[in-house]
Design a protein around this motif. Structure first.
Motif, PDB file in Angstrom:
ATOM      1  N   ILE A  14       0.764  -1.576  -0.092  1.00 49.93           N
ATOM      2  CA  ILE A  14       0.016  -0.054  -0.006  1.00 49.93           C
ATOM      3  C   ILE A  14       1.217   0.813   0.160  1.00 49.93           C
ATOM      4  CG2 ILE A  14      -1.149   1.501   1.600  1.00 49.93           C
ATOM      5  CD1 ILE A  14      -3.078  -1.336   2.412  1.00 49.93           C
ATOM      6  N   TYR A  15       2.009   0.925   0.466  1.00 47.14           N
ATOM      7  CA  TYR A  15       2.629   1.936   0.981  1.00 47.14           C
ATOM      8  C   TYR A  15       3.218   2.500  -0.440  1.00 47.14           C
ATOM      9  CZ  TYR A  15       6.089   6.259   1.872  1.00 47.14           C
ATOM     10  OH  TYR A  15       7.182   6.670   1.713  1.00 47.14           O
ATOM     11  N   GLN A  16       3.947   1.612  -1.454  1.00 47.04           N
ATOM     12  CA  GLN A  16       4.678   1.877  -2.024  1.00 47.04           C
ATOM     13  C   GLN A  16       3.901   1.981  -3.552  1.00 47.04           C
ATOM     14  OE1 GLN A  16       7.793   1.557  -2.371  1.00 47.04           O
ATOM     15  NE2 GLN A  16       7.620   2.472  -4.694  1.00 47.04           N
ATOM     16  N   LYS A  17       1.881   1.994  -3.407  1.00 47.64           N
ATOM     17  CA  LYS A  17       1.285   2.332  -4.667  1.00 47.64           C
ATOM     18  C   LYS A  17       0.610   3.892  -4.418  1.00 47.64           C
ATOM     19  CE  LYS A  17      -0.815  -2.013  -5.820  1.00 47.64           C
ATOM     20  NZ  LYS A  17      -1.996  -2.849  -5.670  1.00 47.64           N
ATOM     21  N   SER A  18       0.983   4.422  -2.696  1.00 48.90           N
ATOM     22  CA  SER A  18       0.465   4.855  -2.533  1.00 48.90           C
ATOM     23  C   SER A  18       1.283   6.363  -2.729  1.00 48.90           C
ATOM     24  CB  SER A  18       0.141   5.667  -0.925  1.00 48.90           C
ATOM     25  OG  SER A  18       1.498   5.415  -0.224  1.00 48.90           O
ATOM     26  N   ILE A  19       2.218   5.973  -3.461  1.00 50.20           N
ATOM     27  CA  ILE A  19       3.829   6.728  -3.459  1.00 50.20           C
ATOM     28  C   ILE A  19       3.595   7.397  -5.036  1.00 50.20           C
ATOM     29  CG2 ILE A  19       6.539   7.343  -3.323  1.00 50.20           C
ATOM     30  CD1 ILE A  19       4.130   8.229  -0.225  1.00 50.20           C
ATOM     31  N   THR A  20       3.595   5.593  -5.659  1.00 44.06           N
ATOM     32  CA  THR A  20       3.949   5.912  -6.694  1.00 44.06           C
ATOM     33  C   THR A  20       1.894   6.548  -7.823  1.00 44.06           C
ATOM     34  OG1 THR A  20       3.214   3.769  -6.783  1.00 44.06           O
ATOM     35  CG2 THR A  20       5.843   4.437  -7.092  1.00 44.06           C
ATOM     36  N   ASN A  21       1.172   5.827  -7.251  1.00 43.99           N
ATOM     37  CA  ASN A  21      -0.432   5.894  -7.719  1.00 43.99           C
ATOM     38  C   ASN A  21      -1.027   6.947  -6.681  1.00 43.99           C
ATOM     39  OD1 ASN A  21       0.201   4.999  -9.975  1.00 43.99           O
ATOM     40  ND2 ASN A  21      -0.113   3.413  -9.343  1.00 43.99           N
ATOM     41  N   THR A  22      -0.669   7.784  -6.376  1.00 39.25           N
ATOM     42  CA  THR A  22      -1.169   9.008  -5.103  1.00 39.25           C
ATOM     43  C   THR A  22      -2.405   9.364  -5.498  1.00 39.25           C
ATOM     44  OG1 THR A  22       1.138   9.656  -4.652  1.00 39.25           O
ATOM     45  CG2 THR A  22      -0.573  10.685  -3.467  1.00 39.25           C
ATOM     46  N   GLU A  23      -2.615   9.526  -6.470  1.00 38.32           N
ATOM     47  CA  GLU A  23      -3.981  10.622  -6.572  1.00 38.32           C
ATOM     48  C   GLU A  23      -5.056   8.960  -6.526  1.00 38.32           C
ATOM     49  OE1 GLU A  23      -5.225  13.493  -9.452  1.00 38.32           O
ATOM     50  OE2 GLU A  23      -3.505  13.513  -9.430  1.00 38.32           O
ATOM     51  N   GLU A  24      -4.887   8.141  -7.289  1.00 34.57           N
ATOM     52  CA  GLU A  24      -5.184   6.331  -7.246  1.00 34.57           C
ATOM     53  C   GLU A  24      -5.391   6.540  -5.827  1.00 34.57           C
ATOM     54  OE1 GLU A  24      -5.611   2.223  -9.021  1.00 34.57           O
ATOM     55  OE2 GLU A  24      -4.340   3.403  -9.691  1.00 34.57           O
ATOM     56  N   PHE A 420      10.709   4.964  18.952  1.00 36.31           N
ATOM     57  CA  PHE A 420      10.915   5.768  17.106  1.00 36.31           C
ATOM     58  C   PHE A 420       9.595   5.452  16.858  1.00 36.31           C
ATOM     59  CE2 PHE A 420      15.179   4.635  15.214  1.00 36.31           C
ATOM     60  CZ  PHE A 420      16.199   4.408  16.422  1.00 36.31           C
ATOM     61  N   ALA A 421       8.984   6.666  16.439  1.00 39.11           N
ATOM     62  CA  ALA A 421       8.229   6.596  15.420  1.00 39.11           C
ATOM     63  C   ALA A 421       8.167   5.898  14.611  1.00 39.11           C
ATOM     64  CB  ALA A 421       7.734   8.133  15.203  1.00 39.11           C
ATOM     65  N   THR A 422       8.846   5.199  14.143  1.00 43.33           N
ATOM     66  CA  THR A 422       9.196   4.136  13.806  1.00 43.33           C
ATOM     67  C   THR A 422       8.770   5.387  11.003  1.00 43.33           C
ATOM     68  OG1 THR A 422       7.293   2.567  13.187  1.00 43.33           O
ATOM     69  CG2 THR A 422       8.982   2.075  14.535  1.00 43.33           C
ATOM     70  N   LEU A 423       7.891   4.269  10.693  1.00 45.31           N
ATOM     71  CA  LEU A 423       7.906   3.940   9.518  1.00 45.31           C
ATOM     72  C   LEU A 423       6.160   5.015   8.760  1.00 45.31           C
ATOM     73  CD1 LEU A 423       7.821   0.544   8.625  1.00 45.31           C
ATOM     74  CD2 LEU A 423       9.820   2.633   8.389  1.00 45.31           C
ATOM     75  N   PRO A 424       6.060   5.645   8.114  1.00 42.01           N
ATOM     76  CA  PRO A 424       5.113   6.882   7.889  1.00 42.01           C
ATOM     77  C   PRO A 424       4.286   6.419   7.169  1.00 42.01           C
ATOM     78  CG  PRO A 424       6.821   6.329   5.416  1.00 42.01           C
ATOM     79  CD  PRO A 424       7.626   5.882   7.362  1.00 42.01           C
ATOM     80  N   MET A 425       3.286   6.562   7.175  1.00 41.82           N
ATOM     81  CA  MET A 425       1.771   6.541   6.640  1.00 41.82           C
ATOM     82  C   MET A 425       1.669   6.747   5.355  1.00 41.82           C
ATOM     83  SD  MET A 425      -0.427   6.193   8.986  1.00 41.82           S
ATOM     84  CE  MET A 425       0.912   5.719  10.383  1.00 41.82           C
ATOM     85  N   PRO A 426       0.384   5.675   4.406  1.00 40.24           N
ATOM     86  CA  PRO A 426       0.763   5.552   2.934  1.00 40.24           C
ATOM     87  C   PRO A 426       0.543   7.573   2.649  1.00 40.24           C
ATOM     88  CG  PRO A 426      -0.515   4.412   4.533  1.00 40.24           C
ATOM     89  CD  PRO A 426      -0.182   4.828   4.901  1.00 40.24           C
ATOM     90  N   GLY A 427       1.088   7.729   1.653  1.00 44.27           N
ATOM     91  CA  GLY A 427       0.800   8.893   0.984  1.00 44.27           C
ATOM     92  C   GLY A 427       1.813   9.505   1.904  1.00 44.27           C
ATOM     93  N   VAL A 428       2.949   9.743   2.684  1.00 45.44           N
ATOM     94  CA  VAL A 428       3.967  10.655   3.085  1.00 45.44           C
ATOM     95  C   VAL A 428       4.820  10.109   2.821  1.00 45.44           C
ATOM     96  CG1 VAL A 428       4.595  11.361   5.074  1.00 45.44           C
ATOM     97  CG2 VAL A 428       2.129  10.736   5.180  1.00 45.44           C
TER      98      VAL A 428
END
Ligand code: PRX
Length: 631
Positions: A14-24, A420-428
């Motif tokens: 989901i993270y990967q897709k949210s960065i590459t296909n953000t609008e979708e 640690f806050a660890t990892l970013p949310m999808p889209g971030v």
């Protein structure tokens, strides 16, 4: 496209897709909400042009999404559990239907006073259900709410009201926080006398003491809503219409009114609530923040209600009547998700384990922290004694400006790493930048934390000062949003927030600008100049250390110290009082007149190991004389 995170693999996908296909991605998330009119473009704008816009041309109403949407299937479900300051008073539970009716009645009441879309309404309330109804009532009719924490002084309240020109203020007569009475009526009397824009004050009678009403100004909350209809059609808001303004501290003395807009905030906050806390239908969620801060807006009110959750609202403090109050409430209301600040954990840890005797805490599934870095000891105590080694702790990093959580574990799904806050949310997309503005690549690195991609809940402006918005957040590292925080990214790519890199200090999770406190102190007639720095504080995380230059005729130091604290309480609020005050003859200044805060910080920390290069100071002997007195 899948958007629900339910395994580490799904997070990665989901993270990967949210960065590459953000609008979708965001279109898919947004499809869970009710839209009066759909968007025609998910995203336009850029950080460079400071014109971020999400879900263009859509129309919606966030209060309908919190209330009407849930009424259909969950009208009788408890939306809100109110726990009073005094444990002997009755708990109040409002169903979604109750909250809907209370919101609609007040919305109609506001309309009857002439409040219309775009008007600003100040909410200066105790933590009571009517405060939530007030926020939702504003949202329902398109009025922009600005909630001011009821610990701010009358002068700070007046500054905020005047900055955004509020037409109406909703407040209460008084309330108790622990044993301390907060007399909201008197505070607002003082504030309003300096606020020409205020036309009406709505007073909720909460503590039932005799009141002197001001005929032209005041309206009794009960009387205002009494005969209003239970229905109020929600205003169709444009996606980018402002939803609220929330003030926070910055590097200068003047607080910033961050403007959050309707659609992006709704979609982002609803989504992050569900994902980070892995909310499951029926969970009881308790966030201990005050609604006067962004955490209260996003994760007491909007996030939980958008998901049809049950949210707990606590009027009191964790140590009243005793230090077991939080744990008593967890057992009493069978809280499943508990979200608090590291300062609260540290202060309760100091009482040891006796407040935990006879407490089951077995309803808890997920714990969270927010607002400041958590230290190892507090994390371990929280994990062992509250979570019983069985509840994931989500250390959520975000800001008033970000609207919702940006970096955090996903409870029970992505790995935890204490502190640690660890990892970013999808889209971030977080990046670290060095002092020259170059992106620091790879892992095992450190830098200033920026976000490289706009996300839906980013504040769109500073009210009345878009230029300051651009300069503060979008200019320092061109093309990126600058957070003001430093961060490490460890060998595994996990983020650890190391603290502010600007003139903002985080005291007990309250964000305080050094300039604001200095301006307040400088109003004392015998103060010539002051400089505030942070020093490590066992409970508060950071404390405020004030260095003050006085004119020759100052009286005794003890009296002066008390007067300084009183002036800060009066100008800002008691929470911003300096912890330590040192009178000095001079401050370490460079030839260009800049105070060398780095040196003052070392002195405040009681550390003379290395003051660094002092050759640029006009007079380096100043440092020794301050240090001698500090010792
Ligand atoms: O320094 C960071 C700290 O709190 C700042 C934001 O403060 P405010 O706008 O009042 O919002 C607080 C609640 C979201 C940040 O710039 N901060 C917030 N969360 C964390 C944190 N520092 C470390 N770890 C966190 N989890």
């Amino acid at each position: 496209m899948e958007t629900e995170i339910n395994s580490i693999e799904s997070y990665k996908n989901i993270y990967q897709k949210s960065i590459t296909n953000t609008e979708e991605f965001w279109a898919e998330v947004a499809s869970d909400y009710e839209w009066i009119k759909p968007w025609n473009k998910v995203f336009t704008g850029s950080f460079e042009e400071a014109n971020i816009s999400w879900f263009n041309e859509a129309k919606l109403n966030i209060s309908s999404n919190c209330l009407d949407k849930n009424l259909k299937e969950n009208g009788d479900k408890t939306a809100l559990i109110w726990e009073p300051n005094n444990p002997n008073d009755a708990t109040i539970k409002w169903t979604y239907k109750d909250l809907y009716i209370q919101t609609c009645k007040l919305a109609n009441g506001l309309k009857s006073l002439g409040v219309v879309k775009g008007d600003r309404v100040c909410i200066y309330m105790p933590m009571i259900p009517e405060a939530v109804a007030s926020m939702l009532a504003c949202a329902r009719i398109g009025a922009i709410h600005t909630v001011v924490f009821a610990g701010f002084s009358s002068s700070a309240l007046a500054d905020r009201i005047n900055d955004c020109g509020c037409k109406v203020i909703i407040t209460a007569d008084a309330f108790y926080r622990g044993e301390k009475k907060i007399d909201l009526k008197t505070i607002t009397d003082e504030a309003i006398s300096n606020c020409p824009s205020i036309e009406k004050r709505i007073i909720y009678i909460h503590s039932n003491e005799p009141l002197v009403w001001i005929h032209e100004l005041d309206i009794n909350y009960h009387e205002l809503i009494e005969n209003q209809s239970n229905e109020c059609k929600a205003e169709a808001m444009d996606s980018e219409d402002p939803l609220f303004i929330l003030y926070t501290s910055g590097s200068t003395g003047k607080p910033k009114g961050l403007v959050h807009t309707s659609a992006g905030y709704m979609v982002y906050v609803g989504y992050t609530f569900a994902q980070v806390f892995q909310y499951k239908s029926g969970d009881i969620h308790w966030c201990t923040a005050d609604i006067g801060w962004i955490t209260g807006h996003s994760y007491i009110v909007y996030g939980p209600l958008l998901n049809g959750a049950t949210t707990v609202l606590f009027e009191g403090i964790p140590t009243y009547p005793a230090a077991d109050r939080n744990w008593e409430i967890v057992d009493k209301h069978q809280v499943n998700i508990f979200y608090t600040a590291p300062t609260a954990i540290r202060s309760l840890l100091a009482y040891g384990e006796s407040p935990l005797e006879n407490k089951k805490l077995d309803s808890l599934k997920i714990l969270g922290t927010v607002g400041e870095p958590i230290n190892e000891e507090a994390w371990a105590w929280y994990n062992k004694h509250i979570g019983k080694d069985n509840c994931p702790i989500v250390d959520t990093w975000w800001q008033t400006e970000t609207g919702g959580i940006l970096i955090s574990p996903i409870a029970g799904i992505t790995p935890l790493k204490p502190t640690f806050a660890t990892l970013p949310m999808p889209g971030v997309l977080p990046i670290l930048v060095d002092e020259h503005g170059n992106t620091v690549l790879g892992n095992g690195v450190e830098g200033n934390l920026c976000i490289a991609k706009p996300w839906p809940a980013i504040a769109r402006s500073i009210y009345g000062d878009h230029k300051r918005y651009i300069e503060t957040y979008l200019t320092i590292y061109k093309g990126h949003y600058f957070t003001g925080d430093g961060s490490k990214r460890d060998a595994d790519g996990y983020y650890k927030i190391t603290g502010r890199v600007d003139d903002v200090i985080n005291v007990s999770g309250h964000r305080i600008g050094t300039g604001e406190v200095e301006d307040a102190i400088n109003e004392h007639s015998i103060v010539i100049e002051s400089a505030i720095v942070a020093y490590p504080h066992d409970i508060k995380g950071q404390g405020l250390y004030a260095f003050i230059i006085c004119n020759a005729n100052y009286m005794d130091e003890y009296a002066l110290t008390n007067e300084i604290k009183a002036i800060v309480a009066d100008k800002i609020g008691a929470f911003a009082k300096p912890d330590k005050i040192q009178i000095v003859k001079n401050l370490p200044k460079t030839r260009s007149g800049k105070i060398m805060r780095r040196i003052l910080r070392k002195i405040a920390e009681n550390d003379d190991s290395n003051f660094g290069d002092t050759s640029t100071l006009i007079d380096s002997s100043v440092v020794e004389s301050i240090w001698e007195k500090r010792k």
